[in-house]
Scaffold this motif. Sequence first.
Motif, PDB file in Angstrom:
ATOM      1  N   VAL A 217      91.303  34.361   1.591  1.00  0.00           N
ATOM      2  CA  VAL A 217      91.073  35.075   0.335  1.00  0.00           C
ATOM      3  C   VAL A 217      90.577  34.077  -0.708  1.00  0.00           C
ATOM      4  O   VAL A 217      91.323  33.195  -1.137  1.00  0.00           O
ATOM      5  CB  VAL A 217      92.355  35.772  -0.155  1.00  0.00           C
ATOM      6  CG1 VAL A 217      92.098  36.486  -1.481  1.00  0.00           C
ATOM      7  CG2 VAL A 217      92.852  36.760   0.893  1.00  0.00           C
ATOM      8  N   GLU A 218      89.314  34.197  -1.077  1.00  0.00           N
ATOM      9  CA  GLU A 218      88.695  33.291  -2.051  1.00  0.00           C
ATOM     10  C   GLU A 218      88.554  34.005  -3.391  1.00  0.00           C
ATOM     11  O   GLU A 218      87.862  35.022  -3.492  1.00  0.00           O
ATOM     12  CB  GLU A 218      87.320  32.842  -1.569  1.00  0.00           C
ATOM     13  CG  GLU A 218      87.328  32.072  -0.261  1.00  0.00           C
ATOM     14  CD  GLU A 218      85.917  31.732   0.206  1.00  0.00           C
ATOM     15  OE1 GLU A 218      85.192  31.034  -0.536  1.00  0.00           O
ATOM     16  OE2 GLU A 218      85.540  32.192   1.302  1.00  0.00           O
TER      17      GLU A 218
ATOM     18  N   VAL B 210      84.450  28.040 -10.848  1.00  0.00           N
ATOM     19  CA  VAL B 210      83.007  27.857 -10.978  1.00  0.00           C
ATOM     20  C   VAL B 210      82.677  27.162 -12.299  1.00  0.00           C
ATOM     21  O   VAL B 210      83.525  27.058 -13.192  1.00  0.00           O
ATOM     22  CB  VAL B 210      82.272  29.204 -10.882  1.00  0.00           C
ATOM     23  CG1 VAL B 210      82.503  29.836  -9.504  1.00  0.00           C
ATOM     24  CG2 VAL B 210      82.762  30.158 -11.979  1.00  0.00           C
ATOM     25  N   ASP B 211      81.419  26.717 -12.422  1.00  0.00           N
ATOM     26  CA  ASP B 211      81.055  25.930 -13.604  1.00  0.00           C
ATOM     27  C   ASP B 211      80.125  26.647 -14.579  1.00  0.00           C
ATOM     28  O   ASP B 211      79.767  26.081 -15.613  1.00  0.00           O
ATOM     29  CB  ASP B 211      80.413  24.610 -13.174  1.00  0.00           C
ATOM     30  CG  ASP B 211      79.080  24.786 -12.457  1.00  0.00           C
ATOM     31  OD1 ASP B 211      78.731  25.931 -12.076  1.00  0.00           O
ATOM     32  OD2 ASP B 211      78.383  23.765 -12.276  1.00  0.00           O
ATOM     33  N   TYR B 212      79.723  27.909 -14.301  1.00  0.00           N
ATOM     34  CA  TYR B 212      78.745  28.539 -15.174  1.00  0.00           C
ATOM     35  C   TYR B 212      79.334  29.084 -16.467  1.00  0.00           C
ATOM     36  O   TYR B 212      78.609  29.567 -17.328  1.00  0.00           O
ATOM     37  CB  TYR B 212      77.942  29.621 -14.440  1.00  0.00           C
ATOM     38  CG  TYR B 212      78.729  30.632 -13.645  1.00  0.00           C
ATOM     39  CD1 TYR B 212      79.320  31.745 -14.240  1.00  0.00           C
ATOM     40  CD2 TYR B 212      78.853  30.491 -12.263  1.00  0.00           C
ATOM     41  CE1 TYR B 212      80.002  32.687 -13.491  1.00  0.00           C
ATOM     42  CE2 TYR B 212      79.530  31.427 -11.501  1.00  0.00           C
ATOM     43  CZ  TYR B 212      80.117  32.523 -12.117  1.00  0.00           C
ATOM     44  OH  TYR B 212      80.804  33.443 -11.360  1.00  0.00           O
ATOM     45  N   TRP B 213      80.663  28.968 -16.642  1.00  0.00           N
ATOM     46  CA  TRP B 213      81.292  29.298 -17.915  1.00  0.00           C
ATOM     47  C   TRP B 213      81.409  28.077 -18.825  1.00  0.00           C
ATOM     48  O   TRP B 213      81.760  28.198 -20.004  1.00  0.00           O
ATOM     49  CB  TRP B 213      82.686  29.874 -17.680  1.00  0.00           C
ATOM     50  CG  TRP B 213      82.706  31.316 -17.292  1.00  0.00           C
ATOM     51  CD1 TRP B 213      82.642  31.840 -16.042  1.00  0.00           C
ATOM     52  CD2 TRP B 213      82.822  32.436 -18.182  1.00  0.00           C
ATOM     53  NE1 TRP B 213      82.709  33.209 -16.083  1.00  0.00           N
ATOM     54  CE2 TRP B 213      82.828  33.605 -17.381  1.00  0.00           C
ATOM     55  CE3 TRP B 213      82.933  32.567 -19.570  1.00  0.00           C
ATOM     56  CZ2 TRP B 213      82.923  34.875 -17.928  1.00  0.00           C
ATOM     57  CZ3 TRP B 213      83.037  33.839 -20.119  1.00  0.00           C
ATOM     58  CH2 TRP B 213      83.027  34.976 -19.304  1.00  0.00           C
ATOM     59  N   ASN B 214      81.154  26.890 -18.289  1.00  0.00           N
ATOM     60  CA  ASN B 214      81.452  25.665 -19.034  1.00  0.00           C
ATOM     61  C   ASN B 214      80.618  25.483 -20.292  1.00  0.00           C
ATOM     62  O   ASN B 214      81.022  24.754 -21.204  1.00  0.00           O
ATOM     63  CB  ASN B 214      81.271  24.445 -18.127  1.00  0.00           C
ATOM     64  CG  ASN B 214      82.361  24.339 -17.069  1.00  0.00           C
ATOM     65  OD1 ASN B 214      83.323  25.099 -17.074  1.00  0.00           O
ATOM     66  ND2 ASN B 214      82.203  23.391 -16.155  1.00  0.00           N
TER      67      ASN B 214
ATOM     68  N   PHE C 289      81.194  25.206  -5.915  1.00  0.00           N
ATOM     69  CA  PHE C 289      81.849  26.515  -5.792  1.00  0.00           C
ATOM     70  C   PHE C 289      80.941  27.620  -6.327  1.00  0.00           C
ATOM     71  O   PHE C 289      80.926  28.737  -5.793  1.00  0.00           O
ATOM     72  CB  PHE C 289      83.184  26.510  -6.525  1.00  0.00           C
ATOM     73  CG  PHE C 289      84.151  25.474  -6.011  1.00  0.00           C
ATOM     74  CD1 PHE C 289      84.088  25.018  -4.706  1.00  0.00           C
ATOM     75  CD2 PHE C 289      85.127  24.937  -6.841  1.00  0.00           C
ATOM     76  CE1 PHE C 289      84.964  24.062  -4.225  1.00  0.00           C
ATOM     77  CE2 PHE C 289      86.019  23.977  -6.372  1.00  0.00           C
ATOM     78  CZ  PHE C 289      85.930  23.540  -5.070  1.00  0.00           C
ATOM     79  N   THR C 290      80.183  27.309  -7.377  1.00  0.00           N
ATOM     80  CA  THR C 290      79.174  28.249  -7.853  1.00  0.00           C
ATOM     81  C   THR C 290      78.133  28.496  -6.762  1.00  0.00           C
ATOM     82  O   THR C 290      77.736  29.639  -6.507  1.00  0.00           O
ATOM     83  CB  THR C 290      78.482  27.710  -9.112  1.00  0.00           C
ATOM     84  OG1 THR C 290      79.456  27.542 -10.148  1.00  0.00           O
ATOM     85  CG2 THR C 290      77.398  28.661  -9.596  1.00  0.00           C
TER      86      THR C 290
END
Length: 280
Positions: free
Chosen positions: A55-56, A92-96, A109-110
């Motif tokens: 479960v990811e 993930v990193d797209y919120w950073n 992970f993204t």
Amino acid sequence: MRPVRTRHATWHADRYITRAIALAVALTTLFASGVATAAGAVCASHSPSHRVALVELYSSEGCNSCPPADNWLSQWKNSGATQSIVPLALHVDYWNSLGWTDRFSQHRFTERQQTLTDLAGGHTIYTPEVFVSGRELRGWSQRDSFQSRIEELVAEPAQANVALELKPQAKGAFNVDAQFTSKAADASGTLNAYVALYQNALNSQVKAGENNGATLHHERVVRQWIGPVPLVAGHAQIHRDLHIDDADANAPADTFGVVAFVENAATGDVLQVGELAACH
């Protein structure tokens, strides 16, 4: 002269043999069921004969709808392969760039989230998003939907085996040895092996972004990721020293663990999963 074997000596000998047999049976059962055993500082486990669900959860500290999903995932933090659910939180990193940098985020992970989405014919990635053994499950928060998916997987025989050994070294450092054996046909596509080092009991005080002012609690956060390593002739091995180099590395060894799995690169299906918590 032959020694005389008294009834008392015979009783003790029989008792010793009985205990030895019982211990051997118990150890065999533990290994077969995937439960970790300790021999000194080394832990070991083996995946069960049935399929286990990976479960990811794709999450971010910058997303205000993610904390409830993080809490949902944490209920299985101690479940293990014997209960057929092995959870991982991948930040993930797209919120950073939107106000708060998630210290657990990794671009890989993204990329993995995007790859799984592409393989399923999708286009958009988002948080929180849940994949079960490589397939998105939009109804993860609905108990019946999630349970139904788990039951379907567990009913299938394993198409691969995963054997794990884990040895703590120093603070935040571990030696891991993972062995992967495939039962799947090569025609089904390239099979890849992966290892993830996770950490429990993590806390963050968020000072910006959508969760500004909140203290977030995380379980099963992936700190190190190894793979893909292709299976050759149905076999692969990942033997590495893993190390976390930050303040959280000083946490007790028993807050760490490893997850290893075999994945079909062509479909994203996770064929089998093994898990092992660090000995304590």
